[in-house]
Design a protein around this motif. Sequence first.
Motif, PDB file in Angstrom:
ATOM      1  N   ALA A 138       0.843  -1.181   0.244  1.00 24.92           N
ATOM      2  CA  ALA A 138       0.123  -0.028   0.004  1.00 24.92           C
ATOM      3  C   ALA A 138       0.764   1.121  -0.071  1.00 24.92           C
ATOM      4  O   ALA A 138       0.520   2.414  -0.235  1.00 24.92           O
ATOM      5  CB  ALA A 138      -0.986   0.022   1.230  1.00 24.92           C
ATOM      6  N   ASN A 139       1.938   1.344   0.668  1.00 26.66           N
ATOM      7  CA  ASN A 139       2.944   2.509   0.442  1.00 26.66           C
ATOM      8  C   ASN A 139       3.321   2.831  -0.799  1.00 26.66           C
ATOM      9  O   ASN A 139       3.419   3.834  -0.893  1.00 26.66           O
ATOM     10  CB  ASN A 139       4.318   2.007   1.380  1.00 26.66           C
ATOM     11  N   GLU A 140       3.116   1.931  -1.774  1.00 29.67           N
ATOM     12  CA  GLU A 140       3.787   2.461  -3.197  1.00 29.67           C
ATOM     13  C   GLU A 140       2.576   3.314  -3.761  1.00 29.67           C
ATOM     14  O   GLU A 140       2.873   4.218  -4.550  1.00 29.67           O
ATOM     15  CB  GLU A 140       3.679   1.031  -4.110  1.00 29.67           C
ATOM     16  N   TYR A 141       1.567   3.126  -3.307  1.00 28.22           N
ATOM     17  CA  TYR A 141       0.317   4.138  -3.686  1.00 28.22           C
ATOM     18  C   TYR A 141       0.206   5.406  -3.192  1.00 28.22           C
ATOM     19  O   TYR A 141      -0.712   6.261  -3.559  1.00 28.22           O
ATOM     20  CB  TYR A 141      -1.009   3.477  -3.725  1.00 28.22           C
ATOM     21  N   THR A 142       0.999   5.551  -2.009  1.00 30.82           N
ATOM     22  CA  THR A 142       1.154   6.812  -1.222  1.00 30.82           C
ATOM     23  C   THR A 142       1.696   7.963  -2.089  1.00 30.82           C
ATOM     24  O   THR A 142       2.767   7.681  -2.363  1.00 30.82           O
ATOM     25  CB  THR A 142       1.614   6.518  -0.026  1.00 30.82           C
ATOM     26  N   GLY A 143       1.039   8.943  -2.574  1.00 33.75           N
ATOM     27  CA  GLY A 143       1.969  10.121  -3.236  1.00 33.75           C
ATOM     28  C   GLY A 143       2.224   9.769  -4.581  1.00 33.75           C
ATOM     29  O   GLY A 143       3.017  10.391  -5.422  1.00 33.75           O
ATOM     30  N   GLY A 144       1.635   8.500  -5.083  1.00 33.67           N
ATOM     31  CA  GLY A 144       1.738   8.122  -6.369  1.00 33.67           C
ATOM     32  C   GLY A 144       3.187   7.543  -6.842  1.00 33.67           C
ATOM     33  O   GLY A 144       3.798   7.566  -7.878  1.00 33.67           O
ATOM     34  N   GLY A 145       3.899   7.149  -5.733  1.00 30.97           N
ATOM     35  CA  GLY A 145       5.034   6.308  -6.028  1.00 30.97           C
ATOM     36  C   GLY A 145       5.028   5.086  -7.021  1.00 30.97           C
ATOM     37  O   GLY A 145       6.081   4.780  -7.371  1.00 30.97           O
TER      38      GLY A 145
END
Length: 240
Positions: A75-82
């Motif tokens: 899920a961290n990958e989708y934070t801020g469009g990473g």
Amino acid sequence: MSVKAVLHSEWMKIRTLRSLLLALLGGLVATAGISAVASATYDGKESDFDPVFYSFFGLPFGQIAAVCFGVLAVANEYTGGGIRVWLAAVPRRGLYYGCKLTVVGLCALAVGLVTGFVSLLSGQALLGDEGVGPGAQGALRAAVGCGIYLALLTVLAAGVAAVLRSSVGALALVVPVVSFLSPVFGATSATRFLPDQAGQQVLHATPEGPLGAWTGLGVLALYTAVAVFCGRLAVERRDS
């Protein structure tokens, strides 16, 4: 990018992100620590006491950390469009997703195996006369099974996170299923097939209910396979 390069990049993410390391190691600390305290303070009053299973008293707490690790890793990958940056570097989404889950699962398995053996050995030592040796029936199987159980839960959580693309949403779904449903509804013929109840049969010296030690893990593996498959479809078909 080659498979080796993608695997290495995913490993570097885990090594360098403090939140992932804390979640990964939190399962070890919670499971082994709480199990040790419970074993050291056991009063010997249970009539159907299973010393092997008691060594994993803290696993319900440790498995929450494992779920958090799996969810955050995806899920961290989708934070801020990473995720857009990573998919630009690795356009083959199946390769990206497969390598991520492989690294996440192997890390969880390695820490899970350490957790299993530390919990078993320390728990039996602290139980004193109530404890058994590592050669007792089901003891080594339980230690190895603990590692497999935590790895499967972690990958299941990662698959759900890939579908929902939200750490809050994935945690809100997975944590209650693996931690709260069984205590609320008790040990019934239906709850025996929930992910946590099925997978934890491997931790008993003598498995309880209709599932055996390895068939219980097989049921958990089926849940995990469904989550991974749904996550793969979501990664392949949705916009980044």
